[in-house]
Design a protein around this motif. Sequence first.
Motif: not given
Length: 210
Positions: A63, A72, A80, A82, A92, A94, A96, A189, A193
């Motif tokens: 993270c 965001l 975030v 992974r 990902f 995320v 937000t 978002v 990415v």
Amino acid sequence: MIQPISKNALLLALVALVCVAILGLVNQLAQPKIAEQQLASKLAILNEVLPQSSANAALLADCILVTNPPLLGRPTPQSVYRLRSGDSVSAFVVETTAPDGYSGNIDLIVAIQPDGTVLGSRVLNHQETPGLGDKIERRRSSWIESFSNKQITGENESAWAVKKDGGQFDQFTGATITPRAVVDAIYKVGLLVRQHPELASRPANCGANQ
């Protein structure tokens, strides 16, 4: 000879110290259980937006904290996570914020592939109007699932809007501001990415139990 008032004061002080010690001990004993419950809750949320059983302790550990207010929605760092397949990031997850909800911030979590394809999304927190804006919650309607398997390319911004604005997503009767804010937040978002491939290689820095 110690006066009665002094004796009472000493007794109260002793009782207070004992109570503080007991509370401290109870809190210390409860911490592992609290941490376990927080971990389970976080994994449950992540599993709602990822393929079944993808979320685990390794995902929580992988993270990074990202600060990007334009994409965001907050001036403070967002988490975030992974999800990896071998050495590469397959998705990902995320956290937000849509800052322009009808009643304020709408916090979301979005799982998205590096190519901008949304895997899933959920609302974490909001204060939208009951019976109208709260349809963004999965327990109120399936609307939040309409983003799954749709791709954000950067060139299809016009499609990432509610139908009232010419896009592909339904709005709610009597409540357009709320879904409009959520659609925009999820779209951003995707931009994050796609525009920042370095997110995959940054060292993890969220800390324990993030």
